[in-house]
Write an enzyme that holds these catalytic residues in place. Structure first.
Site, short mmCIF file in Angstrom:
data_model
loop_
_atom_site.label_atom_id
_atom_site.label_comp_id
_atom_site.label_asym_id
_atom_site.label_seq_id
_atom_site.Cartn_x
_atom_site.Cartn_y
_atom_site.Cartn_z
NE ARG A 66 -2.35 -1.88 3.40
CZ ARG A 66 -3.19 -2.90 4.04
NH1 ARG A 66 -4.42 -3.03 3.66
NH2 ARG A 66 -2.62 -3.59 4.79
CG HIS A 204 12.42 -19.12 10.83
ND1 HIS A 204 11.37 -19.08 11.52
CD2 HIS A 204 13.21 -18.95 11.63
CE1 HIS A 204 11.72 -18.37 12.62
NE2 HIS A 204 12.90 -18.39 12.86
CE LYS A 208 16.05 -21.26 14.17
NZ LYS A 208 16.65 -19.91 14.05
CD GLU A 242 11.84 -15.73 21.20
OE1 GLU A 242 12.33 -14.79 20.31
OE2 GLU A 242 10.53 -15.97 21.16
CG ASP A 261 4.73 -16.76 18.08
OD1 ASP A 261 4.74 -16.38 16.63
OD2 ASP A 261 5.57 -16.38 18.89
CG HIS A 266 9.11 -22.45 15.14
ND1 HIS A 266 9.07 -22.36 13.75
CD2 HIS A 266 8.81 -21.09 15.56
CE1 HIS A 266 8.96 -21.17 13.31
NE2 HIS A 266 8.66 -20.37 14.52
CE LYS A 371 16.67 -16.88 19.81
NZ LYS A 371 15.49 -16.90 19.19
C1 BG6 Z 1 8.72 -16.67 15.09
C2 BG6 Z 1 7.99 -16.14 16.28
O1 BG6 Z 1 8.34 -17.47 14.28
O2 BG6 Z 1 10.05 -17.25 15.78
C3 BG6 Z 1 8.42 -15.20 17.20
O3 BG6 Z 1 6.87 -15.69 15.70
C4 BG6 Z 1 9.82 -15.99 17.92
O4 BG6 Z 1 7.57 -14.77 18.35
C5 BG6 Z 1 10.88 -16.42 16.47
O5 BG6 Z 1 10.57 -15.06 18.41
C6 BG6 Z 1 11.94 -16.98 17.10
O6 BG6 Z 1 12.67 -17.32 15.99
P1 BG6 Z 1 14.31 -17.63 16.29
O7 BG6 Z 1 14.61 -17.86 14.89
O8 BG6 Z 1 14.87 -16.30 16.52
O9 BG6 Z 1 14.51 -18.61 17.42
#
Ligand code: BG6
Length: 513
Positions: A66, A204, A208, A242, A261, A266, A371
């Site tokens: 947009r 994603h 890794k 995290e 989430d 994941h 983390k």
């Molecule tokens: C995302 C989530 O898919 O993964 C986030 O929506 C999260 O909330 C993130 O922080 C964590 O990804 P990574 O690769 O930093 O562990």
């Protein structure tokens, strides 16, 4: 990896007839091209691929959204998000940026599809991308319906009269719906235009390095698989915690919470990789089949065991890195009485011959003390200790897949301490990617390259999505009820370890070597 790549590439080619492999040129159309994901993740990943000669030479990106940008202002906007190492001007950005274009559109005006088609055709002829089109949904699922209408009205699907040699694919980011019903709805929207073969559902985490390494570790070594079962393993801890809070994502997170989430995607994928059976061959279809079987074997949560197998929490104010931070309810955009969980720990069981009675503890949360993403496999105690006068009990072996912040695989075992006296101590054998010469590829680089190459190994098949939602939807619904009626939400201080039930022997922390 090579043979997998070849398999899927052959699959792609055979789908489109006998097309020459060429160099896989392609135009990528990013819906949500002016958004955060594009600027922070997609374009930097594409640029790194370019600098490492991994991007096809004939590649172009058409961002659309947009916001009003010209090609020039779009390139400037994207450049501002790159790291300091790319600011020198000699780093190839200018050459790369010539392939970046922008088209302003309104998602609710299907007629704008025609504008897109015109821009796309112009870019295709300018960059010689041979009509291959990769669509990327970098926007919330609420807009998918409109985007599909744009694609339909604009006749944007690849069309190569005469040769039939070009392809269209669509990449979809999570969340894939809010529950089973909405996931099914989302898929039916996408399938108005795309076939399952053309849909790339990204997680994603699967890209890794250490996560990709799990199947290689398990099935390319003869040593571990014979002990990979209930006879030798006492429990498995899967952790993705995290120290960050929700950043600026209140709008999304309030509706999502940690179960949608992190768990639906994941965490469930990590569980599948660590626990699934060996596929007959490393192909996308066969890996997905084994994951589906694993998901079908998950023991459902029932009202009787619910409270003893699930812990749900939300962060309150606390301290992270010696700095005071606010609680979730005080975050910008969050309802001050929000009951959205930011932490969950699930005790899961897999009802099959391999894993019967072995507890799997899955834990994920925001604003914790660090983390860390890891999988720790705990082996059973030695059946009889001849060293009981020297050490008692003997610590059992542990195998740790450290995924973040560093990537390594560590086996802990007992060894004699050097010296005249007989004493026993714990030692680690460690493989670390950080000590390798090779450059590890970032998760977004890997998934983008796989989309361009038509390799679906790291993407989720529809049944995986449905089965995960099928398993988690009752948990999420029941959680909501508990939270509302029984006050089951536990508040934890930011910067701490999160709530742990006293009876759960969770020690899934990565050990410092
Ligand atoms: C995302 C989530 O898919 O993964 C986030 O929506 C999260 O909330 C993130 O922080 C964590 O990804 P990574 O690769 O930093 O562990």
């Amino acid at each position: 990896m090579t043979s997998m790549h070849t398999d899927t590439f052959e699959e792609t080619i055979s789908l489109s007839g006998s097309c020459a492999a060429a160099e896989l040129p392609c135009a990528m159309v990013v819906f949500g091209g002016s958004g955060d994901l594009t600027a922070r993740k997609l374009v930097p990943a594409l640029f790194r691929l370019y600098r490492n000669n991994l991007l096809p030479p004939r590649f172009a990106l058409l961002g659309c959204g947009r916001t009003g940008f010209t090609d020039t202002s779009y390139r400037e906007h994207l450049r501002a998000f790159l790291g300091p190492d790319t600011a020198s001007g000699t780093d190839g950005w200018d050459a790369f940026a010539r392939g970046l274009h922008y088209q302003q559109i309104a998602y609710d005006r299907p007629g704008d599809g025609k504008k897109l088609l015109e821009s796309l055709r112009r870019i295709e002829s300018q960059h010689g991308t041979s009509g291959n089109r990769l669509f990327y949904m970098a926007l919330p699922p609420e807009l998918y319906e409109s985007v599909i209408a744009l694609i339909q009205h604009g006749c944007l699907m690849a069309d190569c009269p005469g040769t039939g040699c070009c392809w269209s694919r669509i990449v979809v980011e999570k969340p894939f719906g809010r529950d089973l019903a909405t996931a099914l709805q989302l898929d039916s929207t996408l399938k108005k235009t795309f076939t399952e073969e053309q849909i790339y559902r990204i997680d994603h985490y699967l890209a890794k390095e250490t996560i990709q390494n799990i199947l290689v570790f398990r099935f390319a070594n003869a040593l571990f698989e014979p002990v990979w079962n209930r006879q030798f393993i006492s429990r498995v801890d899967i952790t993705a915690v995290e120290d960050l809070g929700i950043e600026n994502r209140a709008g999304y997170y309030e509706r999502s919470g940690v179960l949608r989430d992190m768990f639906q995607n994941h965490m469930m994928q990590l569980l599948a990789l660590i626990a699934m059976e060996a596929p007959a061959h490393f192909t996308p279809g066969m890996v997905s089949d084994e994951k589906a079987k694993l998901f079908q074997s998950l023991r459902p949560f029932n009202p009787r065991t619910f409270a003893s197998r699930i812990v749900i929490g939300q962060y309150g104010p606390g301290t992270v890195d010696n700095q005071p931070v606010c609680g979730y309810r005080e975050e910008k955009g969050v309802d001050p009485e929000s009951i959205t969980p930011t932490y969950a720990m699930l005790n899961m069981f897999i009802d099959n011959w391999r894993w019967q009675s072995v507890p799997f503890y899955l834990k994920s949360g925001k604003r914790l003390d660090r983390k860390e993403t890891s999988i720790v496999v705990h082996f059973r105690d030695v059946p009889h200790s001849i060293f009981r006068d020297i050490i008692d009990p003997i610590p059992p072996n542990r195998l740790t897949f450290a995924i973040q912040p560093t990537e390594s695989i560590t086996l802990s075992f007992q060894a004699k301490s050097p010296g005249t006296a007989m004493s026993v101590r714990s030692m680690n054998m460690r493989f670390s990617y950080g000590e390798e010469d090779a450059r590890t590829v970032d998760a977004y680089e890997k998934v983008l390259l796989d989309c361009i190459n038509g390799d679906k190994t790291l993407f989720l098949r529809e049944d995986s999505e449905y089965l995960c939602w099928h398993f988690l939807t009752p948990v999420i619904e029941r959680c909501d009820q508990c939270l509302q009626h029984e006050g089951a939400l536990q508040f934890y201080p930011a910067g701490g370890m999160g709530p742990h039930p006293p009876g759960w022997a969770w020690t899934g922390r990565i050990e410092t070597p």
